[in-house]
Design a protein around this motif. Structure first.
Motif, PDB file in Angstrom:
ATOM      1  N   HIS A   1      15.551  32.267  16.718  1.00 26.66           N
ATOM      2  CA  HIS A   1      16.447  32.715  15.064  1.00 26.66           C
ATOM      3  C   HIS A   1      15.486  34.319  15.213  1.00 26.66           C
ATOM      4  CE1 HIS A   1      18.423  29.097  15.491  1.00 26.66           C
ATOM      5  NE2 HIS A   1      16.988  28.342  15.704  1.00 26.66           N
TER       6      HIS A   1
ATOM      7  N   VAL B   1      18.563  26.921   8.529  1.00 25.37           N
ATOM      8  CA  VAL B   1      18.729  27.577   9.904  1.00 25.37           C
ATOM      9  C   VAL B   1      18.488  26.124  10.916  1.00 25.37           C
ATOM     10  CG1 VAL B   1      16.846  28.055  10.017  1.00 25.37           C
ATOM     11  CG2 VAL B   1      18.433  29.424  11.945  1.00 25.37           C
TER      12      VAL B   1
ATOM     13  N   HIS C   1      18.196  30.426   3.719  1.00 26.53           N
ATOM     14  CA  HIS C   1      19.033  30.555   4.961  1.00 26.53           C
ATOM     15  C   HIS C   1      17.365  29.756   5.950  1.00 26.53           C
ATOM     16  CE1 HIS C   1      19.855  32.115   8.801  1.00 26.53           C
ATOM     17  NE2 HIS C   1      18.760  32.501   9.120  1.00 26.53           N
TER      18      HIS C   1
ATOM     19  N   ASP D   1      17.352  24.063  19.530  1.00 20.34           N
ATOM     20  CA  ASP D   1      16.806  24.331  20.676  1.00 20.34           C
ATOM     21  C   ASP D   1      15.808  24.200  21.357  1.00 20.34           C
ATOM     22  OD1 ASP D   1      18.130  27.262  19.149  1.00 20.34           O
ATOM     23  OD2 ASP D   1      16.053  26.660  16.908  1.00 20.34           O
TER      24      ASP D   1
ATOM     25  N   THR E   1      20.171  37.298  11.544  1.00 21.79           N
ATOM     26  CA  THR E   1      20.744  37.547  10.116  1.00 21.79           C
ATOM     27  C   THR E   1      19.573  38.564   9.115  1.00 21.79           C
ATOM     28  OG1 THR E   1      20.710  35.270  10.428  1.00 21.79           O
ATOM     29  CG2 THR E   1      20.796  36.381   7.901  1.00 21.79           C
TER      30      THR E   1
ATOM     31  N   PRO F   1      19.340  35.429  20.077  1.00 28.00           N
ATOM     32  CA  PRO F   1      20.790  34.988  20.296  1.00 28.00           C
ATOM     33  C   PRO F   1      21.400  35.243  18.776  1.00 28.00           C
ATOM     34  CG  PRO F   1      19.209  33.819  20.146  1.00 28.00           C
ATOM     35  CD  PRO F   1      18.133  35.334  20.597  1.00 28.00           C
ATOM     36  N   ASP F   2      20.758  35.413  17.687  1.00 29.29           N
ATOM     37  CA  ASP F   2      20.902  35.131  16.217  1.00 29.29           C
ATOM     38  C   ASP F   2      20.047  35.568  15.248  1.00 29.29           C
ATOM     39  OD1 ASP F   2      21.766  33.167  13.907  1.00 29.29           O
ATOM     40  OD2 ASP F   2      19.945  31.998  13.690  1.00 29.29           O
TER      41      ASP F   2
END
Length: 432
Positions: free
Chosen positions: A151, A223, A219, A228, A189, A186-187
């Motif tokens: 992330h 998250v 967040h 994962d 923000t 992949p993620d």
């Protein structure tokens, strides 16, 4: 001991999941201030710490409480106004526990950032809203993608100094998003913040009515990190063989270690590498007694139904799902030694999970410029903080997976045997 401003309830925090995140940013982007703000807003600092920071801020002539002084603990850091060392900070909220790896931003401390981000679930990169993306921002993003941090959060800091201009935020967000598309992120923000004033840190700020996303702390609390973990590939590196010395216990043999990946249960069929012998799990035990299943990152003792010759460095896995038993390794290596570079022909000790061997550098395919992603195939060595793709040959087989599949069994360190210093950290690209 003085009382904390508001200490988190220790009892309530038991059983909560843990989020490890690494922070990175260029000089003066406000990284230390952001961490200080998180500690302050979550009420995890003591009153005497706060008083010391207020006193230090006043002596420096600051017109505000400089929360960066909570984290820049080294005298050299305070004097120079930069972060040098990797500092680990801890805090908790009612929802989750956190460990922060506060990593330096300077290119000469790339090795420190690699160390801090290697175990992180999330990477938090700061940029100054006035400067936008700089070379270091791209380098930090690349390193987090190289280390497969699942992330990524981009915090556009100091929005108060650009009057919370939505267009400034959107321009930086668009530029970073297009750069991240070239990486394995992949993620992603992106949050507009002011670490100094606390805007969008613990709660949404009225200064950014155009921003519809979460605050940073919200967040971090929400998250999703459970997925994962690799729960498919069973990997249990044996760290220690337990044989009680008591004369009353003669038939106990347990294998202690930390579950690297997968789920272990009593009754499961397993294989021990490198011998290839098979057995069944008879029991799984912890300090608190037997348990029905073990998963990462639990430390447990496994007992098998059959007596098998197992020692430290061996690995318990599934018969149909095994790591590579490999002596030829291709890896990306970050060189950490100040005294001597990595060269072809160099010999080192290699530490991989619980197994230690010797290795020789068989080839250097290219040196990578982490700022431009350019590959220099003519490079003959790797100096301090440089990263390159290296071929290694080990004296005994490693029980390894590709790093992109398993961060634990896909990582290793190189050690100078004459000084016992860690000189390199690597991630396995291919093992055969």
């Amino acid at each position: 001991m003085s009382q904390a401003v508001l200490e988190p309830d220790a009892a309530a925090s038991r059983g909560m999941d843990l989020l490890r995140f690494a922070t990175a940013g260029s000089v003066d982007d406000g990284k230390s201030t952001l961490i200080g703000r998180l500690l302050y807003d979550t009420k995890t600092i003591f009153e005497d710490q706060l008083e010391a920071v207020e006193t230090a801020s006043a002596s420096r002539g600051d017109e505000y409480t400089n929360l960066a002084l909570l984290t820049d603990g080294l005298r050299a850091e305070r004097e120079q106004g930069i972060t040098i060392d990797v500092a680990y900070r801890y805090f908790a909220t009612p929802r989750r526990k956190f460990i922060i790896a506060d990593t330096p931003g300077h290119i000469q401390y790339t090795r420190n950032m690699v160390t801090g981000a290697s175990t992180a679930d999330l990477a938090l990169i700061l940029v100054d809203a006035r400067k936008g993306l700089v070379e270091q921002s791209r380098r930090h993003a690349f390193l987090t993608s190289l280390l497969r941090v699942p992330h990524l959060v981009l915090c556009v800091n100091k929005m108060d100094l650009v009057d919370w201009d939505q267009k400034v935020f959107e321009r930086i967000a668009d530029e970073f998003t297009s750069f991240a598309a070239k990486l394995d992120a992949p993620d992603l923000t992106i949050i507009p913040i002011s670490a100094l004033n606390g805007d969008n840190i613990a709660s949404r700020s009225e200064n950014s009515p155009w921003y519809e996303g979460p605050s940073l702390l919200h967040h971090l609390e929400h998250v999703h990190i459970a997925s994962d973990r690799n729960l498919v590939d069973v990997r249990f590196p044996v760290q220690y063989v337990i044989r009680p010395q008591s004369t009353t216990v003669t038939d106990y043999r347990g294998y202690a270690g930390q579950v690297a990946s997968g789920i272990l249960k009593p009754g499961d069929d397993v294989m021990v590498l490198p011998s290839g012998l098979t057995s069944t799990i008879a029991a799984i035990e912890t300090a608190d007694g037997p348990i029905d299943e073990a998963f990462p990152p639990m430390s447990v003792t496994v007992r098998l139904a059959d007596e098998i010759d197992i020692s430290r460095g061996d690995m318990i896995c599934r018969p149909q799902n095994r790591p590579a038993v490999a002596q030829d390794i291709e890896a990306m290596v970050c060189w950490m030694d100040e005294t001597a570079p990595l060269r072809v022909g160099g010999k080192y000790a290699i530490k991989h999970t619980t197994r230690t061997a010797r290795t020789v550098v068989r080839g250097l395919q290219y040196r990578l410029d982490v700022n431009t992603l350019h590959r220099d195939e003519s490079a003959g060595e790797l100096s301090l903080n440089e990263i390159g793709r290296v071929k290694l040959r080990t004296t005994v087989p490693l029980l390894a997976d590709e790093y992109r599949r398993n961060r634990t069994t896909g990582g290793f360190i190189l050690i100078d045997e004459s000084t016992n210093r860690t000189v390199g950290a690597g991630i396995i690209i291919e093992a055969r």
